[in-house]
Design an enzyme around this catalytic site. Structure first.
Site, PDB file in Angstrom:
ATOM      1  N   HIS A  42       0.845  -1.209   0.000  1.00 50.11           N
ATOM      2  CA  HIS A  42       0.000   0.000   0.000  1.00 50.11           C
ATOM      3  C   HIS A  42       0.877   1.254   0.000  1.00 50.11           C
ATOM      4  CE1 HIS A  42      -3.110  -2.585   2.350  1.00 50.11           C
ATOM      5  NE2 HIS A  42      -3.625  -2.370   1.153  1.00 50.11           N
TER       6      HIS A  42
ATOM      7  N   LYS B 171     -16.583  -7.127   9.952  1.00 50.52           N
ATOM      8  CA  LYS B 171     -17.285  -7.137  11.240  1.00 50.52           C
ATOM      9  C   LYS B 171     -16.291  -7.029  12.384  1.00 50.52           C
ATOM     10  CE  LYS B 171     -21.645  -9.238  10.090  1.00 50.52           C
ATOM     11  NZ  LYS B 171     -21.533 -10.237   9.016  1.00 50.52           N
TER      12      LYS B 171
ATOM     13  N   ARG C 231      -2.101  -6.097  -8.140  1.00 51.44           N
ATOM     14  CA  ARG C 231      -0.860  -6.841  -7.874  1.00 51.44           C
ATOM     15  C   ARG C 231      -0.674  -7.960  -8.874  1.00 51.44           C
ATOM     16  NH1 ARG C 231      -2.911  -8.078  -1.967  1.00 51.44           N
ATOM     17  NH2 ARG C 231      -4.678  -8.363  -3.364  1.00 51.44           N
TER      18      ARG C 231
ATOM     19  N   SER D  88      -2.971  -7.552   3.411  1.00 49.13           N
ATOM     20  CA  SER D  88      -3.209  -7.344   4.848  1.00 49.13           C
ATOM     21  C   SER D  88      -3.650  -8.656   5.493  1.00 49.13           C
ATOM     22  CB  SER D  88      -4.306  -6.300   5.061  1.00 49.13           C
ATOM     23  OG  SER D  88      -3.958  -5.090   4.454  1.00 49.13           O
TER      24      SER D  88
END
Ligand code: PNS
Length: 168
Positions: A19, A43, A92, A130
């Site tokens: 990022h 969530k 990517r 991530s």
């Protein structure tokens, strides 16, 4: 040349070096780049939105034309509110393309004048996400070089605290 403000939206839970590589590239291309963190994307996020904003602000502090904000609702509405003419997204690998293409076309339908610009991060980060960073870290391996040192520190602090907490 037009002076373009671009939004770089995402979950950034947490921001990775991939990022950050894209943010640096975007900051060289656009007059202003707004890194936009989606609220309520998962969530159970690992980091709260405020933690993610703080990490992003610290890790982009050396880039004067980069701002960091959070948004709710539709990206196209946030783009309009913030005066952005473009959306920056990273690709990517080919596997990213289908989802990104779908999103870009839906956004175009919702806001025909908002352009999506795809950029590639450095090849060294082509497998970094991530999700994988969190998984590898949770299962006990180092993520050095994949995330900035501040993220490693915050991951350690968070998991260390969770491991010290008595089981319920
Ligand atoms: O980092 P991510 O999770 O791939 O980012 C996805 C994100 C935040 C760019 C996307 O989910 C988004 O824009 N959400 C906001 C809601 C919205 O506008 N949905 C319609 C997109 S076509």
């Amino acid at each position: 040349m037009r002076l373009v403000t671009a939004l770089y939206p995402g979950s950034f839970d947490p921001v990775t070096n991939g990022h950050l590589d894209l943010i640096e590239r975007g900051s060289r291309l656009f007059e202003t780049l707004i890194v936009a963190v989606l609220r309520n994307s998962e969530k159970e996020p690992f980091f709260s939105v405020d933690e993610r904003l703080d990490i992003l602000r610290q890790t982009t502090a050396h880039l004067p034309n980069v701002r960091v904000s959070a948004f709710d609702g539709l990206l196209v509405d946030f783009a309009e509110q913030s005066g952005a003419q473009a959306v920056l997204r990273g690709i990517r690998a080919i596997s990213d393309y289908e989802y990104e293409f779908q999103m870009a076309l839906m956004n175009r339908r919702l806001a025909p004048r908002l352009e999506t610009v795809f950029m590639m991060p450095a090849e060294a980060y082509s497998y970094v996400s991530s999700r994988l960073v969190k998984e590898v870290f949770r299962l006990g391996r180092s993520v050095e070089g994949l995330v900035p040192p501040l993220v490693e520190e915050r991951l350690r602090a968070k998991l260390g605290a969770a491991r010290r907490a008595p089981a319920k």
